[in-house]
Motif scaffolding. Structure first.
Motif, PDB file in Angstrom:
ATOM      1  N   PRO A  65      -1.321  25.639  -9.059  1.00 28.94           N
ATOM      2  CA  PRO A  65      -1.911  26.960  -9.494  1.00 28.94           C
ATOM      3  C   PRO A  65      -2.623  26.970 -10.816  1.00 28.94           C
ATOM      4  CG  PRO A  65       0.579  27.179  -8.924  1.00 28.94           C
ATOM      5  CD  PRO A  65       0.065  25.828  -8.702  1.00 28.94           C
ATOM      6  N   PRO A  66      -3.424  27.825 -11.167  1.00 26.48           N
ATOM      7  CA  PRO A  66      -4.098  27.734 -12.338  1.00 26.48           C
ATOM      8  C   PRO A  66      -3.131  27.807 -13.502  1.00 26.48           C
ATOM      9  CG  PRO A  66      -5.380  29.281 -11.004  1.00 26.48           C
ATOM     10  CD  PRO A  66      -3.952  28.837 -10.242  1.00 26.48           C
ATOM     11  N   GLU A  67      -2.084  28.572 -13.401  1.00 25.37           N
ATOM     12  CA  GLU A  67      -1.183  29.077 -14.481  1.00 25.37           C
ATOM     13  C   GLU A  67      -0.316  27.548 -14.777  1.00 25.37           C
ATOM     14  OE1 GLU A  67       0.543  30.555 -11.051  1.00 25.37           O
ATOM     15  OE2 GLU A  67      -1.373  30.944 -11.723  1.00 25.37           O
ATOM     16  N   GLN A  68      -0.197  26.896 -13.762  1.00 19.42           N
ATOM     17  CA  GLN A  68       0.888  25.692 -13.850  1.00 19.42           C
ATOM     18  C   GLN A  68       0.037  24.435 -14.721  1.00 19.42           C
ATOM     19  OE1 GLN A  68       2.431  24.043 -10.293  1.00 19.42           O
ATOM     20  NE2 GLN A  68       4.408  23.638 -11.347  1.00 19.42           N
ATOM     21  N   SER A  69       0.813  23.882 -15.568  1.00 18.34           N
ATOM     22  CA  SER A  69      -0.054  22.570 -16.308  1.00 18.34           C
ATOM     23  C   SER A  69       0.147  21.328 -15.183  1.00 18.34           C
ATOM     24  CB  SER A  69       0.973  22.478 -17.276  1.00 18.34           C
ATOM     25  OG  SER A  69       2.196  21.673 -17.196  1.00 18.34           O
ATOM     26  N   ALA A  70      -0.547  20.360 -15.450  1.00 16.31           N
ATOM     27  CA  ALA A  70      -0.598  19.212 -14.516  1.00 16.31           C
ATOM     28  C   ALA A  70       0.931  18.554 -14.664  1.00 16.31           C
ATOM     29  CB  ALA A  70      -1.685  18.090 -15.150  1.00 16.31           C
ATOM     30  N   VAL A  71       1.408  18.566 -15.782  1.00 17.77           N
ATOM     31  CA  VAL A  71       2.993  18.014 -16.113  1.00 17.77           C
ATOM     32  C   VAL A  71       3.749  18.692 -15.365  1.00 17.77           C
ATOM     33  CG1 VAL A  71       4.687  17.715 -17.691  1.00 17.77           C
ATOM     34  CG2 VAL A  71       2.178  17.066 -18.426  1.00 17.77           C
ATOM     35  N   GLY A  72       3.648  20.188 -15.347  1.00 16.80           N
ATOM     36  CA  GLY A  72       4.767  20.861 -14.458  1.00 16.80           C
ATOM     37  C   GLY A  72       4.614  20.597 -13.091  1.00 16.80           C
ATOM     38  N   ALA A  73       3.303  20.614 -12.570  1.00 15.90           N
ATOM     39  CA  ALA A  73       2.981  20.259 -11.190  1.00 15.90           C
ATOM     40  C   ALA A  73       3.616  18.931 -10.738  1.00 15.90           C
ATOM     41  CB  ALA A  73       1.727  20.466 -10.900  1.00 15.90           C
ATOM     42  N   VAL A  74       3.490  17.967 -11.525  1.00 14.98           N
ATOM     43  CA  VAL A  74       4.000  16.631 -11.104  1.00 14.98           C
ATOM     44  C   VAL A  74       5.359  16.722 -11.223  1.00 14.98           C
ATOM     45  CG1 VAL A  74       3.972  14.235 -12.057  1.00 14.98           C
ATOM     46  CG2 VAL A  74       1.753  15.457 -11.858  1.00 14.98           C
ATOM     47  N   ARG A  75       5.989  17.396 -12.084  1.00 17.69           N
ATOM     48  CA  ARG A  75       7.426  17.285 -12.436  1.00 17.69           C
ATOM     49  C   ARG A  75       7.929  18.244 -11.067  1.00 17.69           C
ATOM     50  NH1 ARG A  75      11.711  20.096 -13.615  1.00 17.69           N
ATOM     51  NH2 ARG A  75      13.432  19.343 -14.876  1.00 17.69           N
ATOM     52  N   ALA A  76       7.393  19.151 -10.579  1.00 17.17           N
ATOM     53  CA  ALA A  76       7.973  19.760  -9.726  1.00 17.17           C
ATOM     54  C   ALA A  76       7.855  19.164  -8.414  1.00 17.17           C
ATOM     55  CB  ALA A  76       6.989  21.431  -9.550  1.00 17.17           C
TER      56      ALA A  76
END
Length: 122
Positions: A65-76
């Motif tokens: 989602p646009p509000e999620q950082s790339a790092v946050g997406a990869v971590r999740a």
């Protein structure tokens, strides 16, 4: 999956370079042509999830989602993959055997580098 599993068993036992595609076909109970219908090259018998691995991080980042950082997406995604025991992470019990087979073969080491470069490019 049955062909790749048969191949891995032979590769783990005898080494990638000491096993022929004909032996893999025999162990899987299929014809040599059948092996090549599913796996264009012998290396693909071991790296049968190559396309998924190469595109995984790019897909995770692009679908976040646009509000999620790339790092946050990869971590999740990593945490979810760890929870479900994703085999391509290399953290399951068979990973040591898999990477030993790769380390013992110049052809497989080259393919692993190629996969890494394709992942980075994606």
């Amino acid at each position: 999956t049955a062909i790749a599993d048969a191949a891995f068993g032979l590769f783990a036992e005898r080494g990638f370079d000491r096993v022929t595609v004909a032996e893999v076909a025999r162990a899987a109970g299929v014809a040599v042509n059948t092996v090549f219908n599913y796996f264009p090259a012998k290396e693909d018998l071991l790296f049968d999830r190559q396309a998924d691995v190469e595109q995984r991080l790019a897909q995770v980042v692009h679908s976040a989602p646009p509000e999620q950082s790339a790092v946050g997406a990869v971590r999740a995604d990593l945490m979810a993959a760890l929870e479900r025991g994703e085999p391509t992470l290399g953290l399951n019990p068979a990973a040591a055997d898999f990477w030993r087979v790769v380390a013992d073969s110049p052809a497989l080491r080259a393919r692993a580098r190629e996969i890494s470069e394709n992942t980075e490019a994606a």
